[in-house]
Design a protein around this motif. Structure first.
Motif, PDB file in Angstrom:
ATOM      1  N   PRO A 158       0.812  -1.223   0.000  1.00 36.94           N
ATOM      2  CA  PRO A 158       0.000   0.000   0.000  1.00 36.94           C
ATOM      3  C   PRO A 158       0.837   1.262   0.000  1.00 36.94           C
ATOM      4  O   PRO A 158       1.909   1.327   0.619  1.00 36.94           O
ATOM      5  CB  PRO A 158      -0.818  -0.117   1.292  1.00 36.94           C
ATOM      6  CG  PRO A 158      -0.807  -1.559   1.622  1.00 36.94           C
ATOM      7  CD  PRO A 158       0.509  -2.084   1.141  1.00 36.94           C
ATOM      8  N   GLY A 159       0.331   2.270  -0.676  1.00 28.96           N
ATOM      9  CA  GLY A 159       1.044   3.536  -0.744  1.00 28.96           C
ATOM     10  C   GLY A 159       0.846   4.406   0.469  1.00 28.96           C
ATOM     11  O   GLY A 159       1.533   5.419   0.623  1.00 28.96           O
TER      12      GLY A 159
ATOM     13  N   PHE B 132       6.250   9.654   4.826  1.00 30.30           N
ATOM     14  CA  PHE B 132       6.838   9.076   3.622  1.00 30.30           C
ATOM     15  C   PHE B 132       6.213   7.713   3.339  1.00 30.30           C
ATOM     16  O   PHE B 132       5.549   7.111   4.191  1.00 30.30           O
ATOM     17  CB  PHE B 132       8.358   8.931   3.765  1.00 30.30           C
ATOM     18  CG  PHE B 132       8.786   7.997   4.874  1.00 30.30           C
ATOM     19  CD1 PHE B 132       8.997   6.647   4.629  1.00 30.30           C
ATOM     20  CD2 PHE B 132       8.977   8.478   6.163  1.00 30.30           C
ATOM     21  CE1 PHE B 132       9.385   5.787   5.654  1.00 30.30           C
ATOM     22  CE2 PHE B 132       9.373   7.631   7.192  1.00 30.30           C
ATOM     23  CZ  PHE B 132       9.567   6.281   6.929  1.00 30.30           C
ATOM     24  N   THR B 133       6.426   7.237   2.114  1.00 31.62           N
ATOM     25  CA  THR B 133       5.938   5.938   1.675  1.00 31.62           C
ATOM     26  C   THR B 133       7.097   4.954   1.675  1.00 31.62           C
ATOM     27  O   THR B 133       8.047   5.118   0.893  1.00 31.62           O
ATOM     28  CB  THR B 133       5.350   6.041   0.259  1.00 31.62           C
ATOM     29  OG1 THR B 133       4.310   7.010   0.257  1.00 31.62           O
ATOM     30  CG2 THR B 133       4.808   4.702  -0.204  1.00 31.62           C
TER      31      THR B 133
ATOM     32  N   PRO C 193       0.784   5.400  10.038  1.00 29.95           N
ATOM     33  CA  PRO C 193       1.492   6.053   8.938  1.00 29.95           C
ATOM     34  C   PRO C 193       2.995   6.129   9.213  1.00 29.95           C
ATOM     35  O   PRO C 193       3.417   6.461  10.320  1.00 29.95           O
ATOM     36  CB  PRO C 193       0.865   7.456   8.899  1.00 29.95           C
ATOM     37  CG  PRO C 193      -0.445   7.307   9.582  1.00 29.95           C
ATOM     38  CD  PRO C 193      -0.236   6.276  10.640  1.00 29.95           C
ATOM     39  N   SER C 194       3.786   5.829   8.203  1.00 35.13           N
ATOM     40  CA  SER C 194       5.237   5.928   8.340  1.00 35.13           C
ATOM     41  C   SER C 194       5.646   7.391   8.395  1.00 35.13           C
ATOM     42  O   SER C 194       5.148   8.212   7.624  1.00 35.13           O
ATOM     43  CB  SER C 194       5.928   5.224   7.174  1.00 35.13           C
ATOM     44  OG  SER C 194       5.627   3.838   7.193  1.00 35.13           O
ATOM     45  N   ARG C 195       6.592   7.680   9.303  1.00 35.39           N
ATOM     46  CA  ARG C 195       7.045   9.060   9.444  1.00 35.39           C
ATOM     47  C   ARG C 195       8.355   9.100  10.228  1.00 35.39           C
ATOM     48  O   ARG C 195       8.723   8.126  10.876  1.00 35.39           O
ATOM     49  CB  ARG C 195       5.990   9.903  10.154  1.00 35.39           C
ATOM     50  CG  ARG C 195       5.993   9.932  11.692  1.00 35.39           C
ATOM     51  CD  ARG C 195       5.550   8.646  12.370  1.00 35.39           C
ATOM     52  NE  ARG C 195       4.180   8.295  12.127  1.00 35.39           N
ATOM     53  CZ  ARG C 195       3.173   8.623  12.945  1.00 35.39           C
ATOM     54  NH1 ARG C 195       3.405   9.289  14.047  1.00 35.39           N
ATOM     55  NH2 ARG C 195       1.950   8.200  12.684  1.00 35.39           N
TER      56      ARG C 195
END
Length: 382
Positions: A55-56, A87-88, A62-64
């Motif tokens: 997944p985007g 970020f993704t 959420p990545s951070r």
């Protein structure tokens, strides 16, 4: 931040000047989350095709990465700041419309009278929602039916928050909520609305209010967020129909939130109601109202093993679109910083609706189609 294991680096700064003498300790924290995995989605488009992808957007969180810190000023006051970049993991690309610090970027003063901060910040709706919506910004969470929930932040914002004896209050005002450098949307489907228009201070403004009470084993919250229209403004209803134009400053996109939670030892329950009203510039659809409901449960089998479940429903009466989604999730902590998880979600659309069960990227089914999503993932905090 309360779910992030952080590494704190202490530095010492010496103030020079007639107004201040001596040494003051400055605390700076580097932190982050990397969260990704593999998702399978059935009926990922109108043709009924399935999709396997990384997944985007997100898995559980959420990545951070970010920097946050403070410096004592005396008298109980301190300078505070946060710079947080989304970020993704799959591509390494920046999130939030290509911003370097798209999740948060603010500086301010915190003290006995509360915290006053300036910059890119969360809506008060986020702080009000967090305790009851403990499944949070999961790929199959409440944001799957309203992706704005996981992106409720604004540029050019002044915010105030104060806590005392379990009561939390807050307010924010944005002079121009979305000035994305990439021209993409700050909030999915909301368009860009930079504001700063001479003679029209209302254009692209956004403001929010919060009232919250947290006791030892329960809590309740209320919040309101309103986005004003302006050049480039739009409102996506996320039901598969065309976005509504919000190009005039008199247009509105507002949300009213009420939620509550209660804890029983290893078991926790949450309930959420989110009412949304859009007053648009569209002649055919000048206004629409939706209501989203969610019930959540969490059971901590052990310090390492946690199970979550949720059922949610959204109704848009004017456009006769409805959807119901159910999800279950299991998370196992391999260490204090690393966890693996597995989750599955099912969504049912009404005949005219095309909501998506997944907030992991473009995956809109045909009208009336249901969806099934599953994901295996891993996350690491630092």
């Amino acid at each position: 931040m309360n779910r992030i294991a952080a590494i704190t680096v202490a530095t010492v700064a010496t103030f020079a000047g007639a107004w201040c003498t001596g040494a003051h300790a400055q605390s700076v924290t580097l932190y982050g989350i990397v969260d990704t995995g593999v998702e399978y989605l059935r009926n990922a488009n109108a043709a009924g095709n399935s999709l396997v992808r990384m997944p985007g957007n997100t898995g559980e969180l959420p990545s951070r990465w970010g920097l946050t810190g403070s410096e004592p000023l005396g008298g109980g006051y301190k300078t505070v700041f946060t710079l947080e970049s989304g970020f993704t993991p799959g591509t390494g690309g920046l999130g939030q419309g290509g911003r370097l610090f798209g999740r948060q970027a603010f500086v301010g003063i915190d003290g006995p009278l509360g915290a006053l901060t300036f910059g890119r910040q969360y809506s008060m709706l986020v702080w009000a929602l967090a305790p009851a919506d403990f499944i949070g910004p999961d790929i199959y969470g409440t944001a799957s039916l309203d992706p704005w929930i996981a992106n409720a932040r604004s540029d050019n914002t002044v915010a105030y928050r104060k806590s005392f004896n379990g009561l939390n209050v807050g307010a924010s005002y944005s002079f121009g909520r979305d000035a994305s450098p990439a021209g993409g949307s700050n909030s999915p489907g909301q368009g860009t609305c930079a504001g700063g228009i001479a003679g029209n201070n209302e254009a692209c403004a956004e403001w929010s209010l919060m009232l919250q009470y947290d006791a030892k084993a329960w809590g309740v919250s209320a919040a309101y967020d309103r986005q004003d229209g302006g050049p480039g403004g739009a409102a996506n209803l996320f039901n598969g129909l065309a976005p509504l134009a919000l190009t005039q400053s008199g247009n509105r996109d507002s949300r009213l939130l009420l939620d509550a939670y209660v804890k029983f030892d290893k078991l926790m329950f949450g309930a959420v109601w989110l009412n949304r009203r859009v007053d648009s510039a569209s002649a055919s659809t000048p206004g629409t109202t939706s209501n989203q409901f969610a019930l959540e449960a969490q059971y901590k089998l052990s310090p390492a093993m946690v199970f979550d479940a949720m059922v949610q429903h959204v109704i848009n009466g004017q456009q006769d679109t409805r959807a119901t989604a159910e999800m279950v999730r299991a998370t196992y902590a391999l260490s204090l910083r690393t966890a693996v998880y597995a989750q599955v979600a099912v969504l049912q659309n009404s005949a005219e609706a095309a909501y998506s069960v997944s907030s992991g990227g473009a995956s809109t089914p045909g009208k009336g189609m249901g969806q099934v999503g599953t994901m295996l993932g891993i996350r690491h905090s630092f």
